[in-house]
Design an enzyme around this catalytic site. Structure first.
Site, mmCIF file in Angstrom:
data_model
loop_
_atom_site.group_PDB
_atom_site.id
_atom_site.type_symbol
_atom_site.label_atom_id
_atom_site.label_comp_id
_atom_site.label_asym_id
_atom_site.label_seq_id
_atom_site.Cartn_x
_atom_site.Cartn_y
_atom_site.Cartn_z
ATOM 1 C CE LYS A 113 -4.205 -2.091 1.638
ATOM 2 N NZ LYS A 113 -5.129 -2.367 2.719
ATOM 3 C CE LYS A 124 -6.400 -9.087 -0.541
ATOM 4 N NZ LYS A 124 -6.303 -8.658 0.781
ATOM 5 C CE LYS A 147 -13.418 -4.576 2.752
ATOM 6 N NZ LYS A 147 -13.143 -4.039 4.039
#
Ligand code: TYM
Length: 328
Positions: free
Chosen positions: A110, A191, A194
């Site tokens: 991130k 995966k 969101k």
């Protein structure tokens, strides 16, 4: 066994969150004392919109209940309503190392390419450790992607105990055999997430039936026509089979026997219907809960009170052991 887990209110919940986490939460509440929080402070570690955060926090709380978490049995609350989480996060942060936090893969992923990396993103796993240890939780149901954060929590608990005396049980990750890593419908090596920009890879719990059907129809498949479970050679179809089995309750072998040689068309059409049937009661209940905001607010208020009553004695103990002078 005391269970704690949480979900971030960033974007909408998807099938991976349900099958990897919430499904286990619902299962565990008949066997253990459970606490489930909406981790709103974790949703502020990257750019966020205050209005969206407020709406998503309530949405996740409603979805917890809609998916079957019973607030009479489990404590359902919002992380920021219990300030002991932040306090313990600071105290544990004083025991955490720069090196170990820099090595967290989610932090590396991130922060990559960002000009300025927020301190909150770096401190994220310490706050997660505080969420768990504030309640002396022993089991933490999560999907596979949280394994490393759980390891750090265990290390911090052991470090604290070694330095200040036995205080925290060392919590175990509770990761399901199937469903712990639901993959994207568009790219089975990633995966379901969101934050992926393209929503086609994820089935959101509140997707309308036609959207669900269309996403399944457009899901990528593998070469060949056979519907077989083999994650090595057929990663996309294996992911769809696992989802089908979890939402329908049918064994994977039964599904393979039924769809094995009939091609992908019928398999996908039936999977779409199984998903629509699985989501319908959740969506209906969620709608009812959102239409009764006072009820939801009361559940969260009571949850915060019960959670605070459990966390404060831990904090009192921790403060004293670390050498802080007791207040009035
Ligand atoms: P979050 O909000 O990213 O995800 C919530 C839960 O859903 C699981 N999950 C998945 N499981 C299977 N397949 C997927 N594709 C998938 N995507 C997500 C996650 O593993 C997680 O269990 N750091 C945590 C939130 C957190 C927490 C905690 C969890 C904060 N404090 C304390 C447990 C205990 C997170 O970001 O989850």
């Amino acid at each position: 066994m005391r269970v704690l887990s949480g979900i971030q209110p960033t974007g909408r919940l998807h099938l991976g969150n349900h099958l990897g986490a919430i499904r286990q939460f619902v299962d565990l509440q008949s066997r253990a004392e459970c606490l489930f929080c909406v981790v709103d402070l974790h949703a502020m570690t990257l750019d966020w919109d205050p209005e969206a955060l407020r709406a998503d926090t309530l949405q996740i709380a409603a979805l917890y209940l809609a998916c079957g978490i019973d607030p009479e049995r489990s404590i359902v609350f919002v992380q920021s309503h219990v300030p002991q989480h932040c306090e313990l996060s600071w105290l544990l942060g004083c025991l955490a190392g720069f090196g170990e936090l820099s090595r967290m893969t989610q932090f590396k992923d991130k922060s990559r390419g960002r000009e300025s990396v927020p301190f909150g993103l770096f401190a994220y796993p310490v706050l997660m450790a505080a969420d768990i240890l504030a309640y002396r939780a022993t089991a933490v149901p999560v999907g596979d992607d949280q394994r490393q954060h759980l390891e750090l929590t265990r290390d911090l608990a052991l470090r604290f105990n070694a330095r200040f005396g036995e205080t925290f049980p060392v919590p175990e990750a509770f990761i399901g055999k199937v469903g712990a890593r639901v993959m994207s419908l568009q790219n089975p090596s990633d995966k379901m997430s969101k934050s992926a920009v393209d929503p086609a890879g994820r089935i959101e719990l509140l997707d309308p039936p036609d959207v669900v059907r269309a996403k399944v129809r457009r899901a990528v498949t593998d070469s060949g026509r056979e519907v077989r479970h083999n994650p090595e050679t057929k990663p996309a179809v294996s992911n769809l089979l696992e989802i089908f089995s979890l939402v329908s309750g049918e064994e994977m072998s039964t599904l393979e026997a039924r769809y094995g040689d009939s091609g992908y068309g019928r398999f996908k059409a039936d999977l779409g219907e199984a998903l629509v049937a699985f989501l319908a009661p959740i969506q209906q209940r969620c709608g009812e809960l959102r239409a009764a905001p006072d009820h939801l607010a009361a559940v969260l208020r009571q949850g915060a009170e019960r959670a605070t009553a459990l966390a404060e004695p831990t904090l009192r103990d921790v403060r004293a052991r670390m050498g802080l002078v007791a207040g009035g």
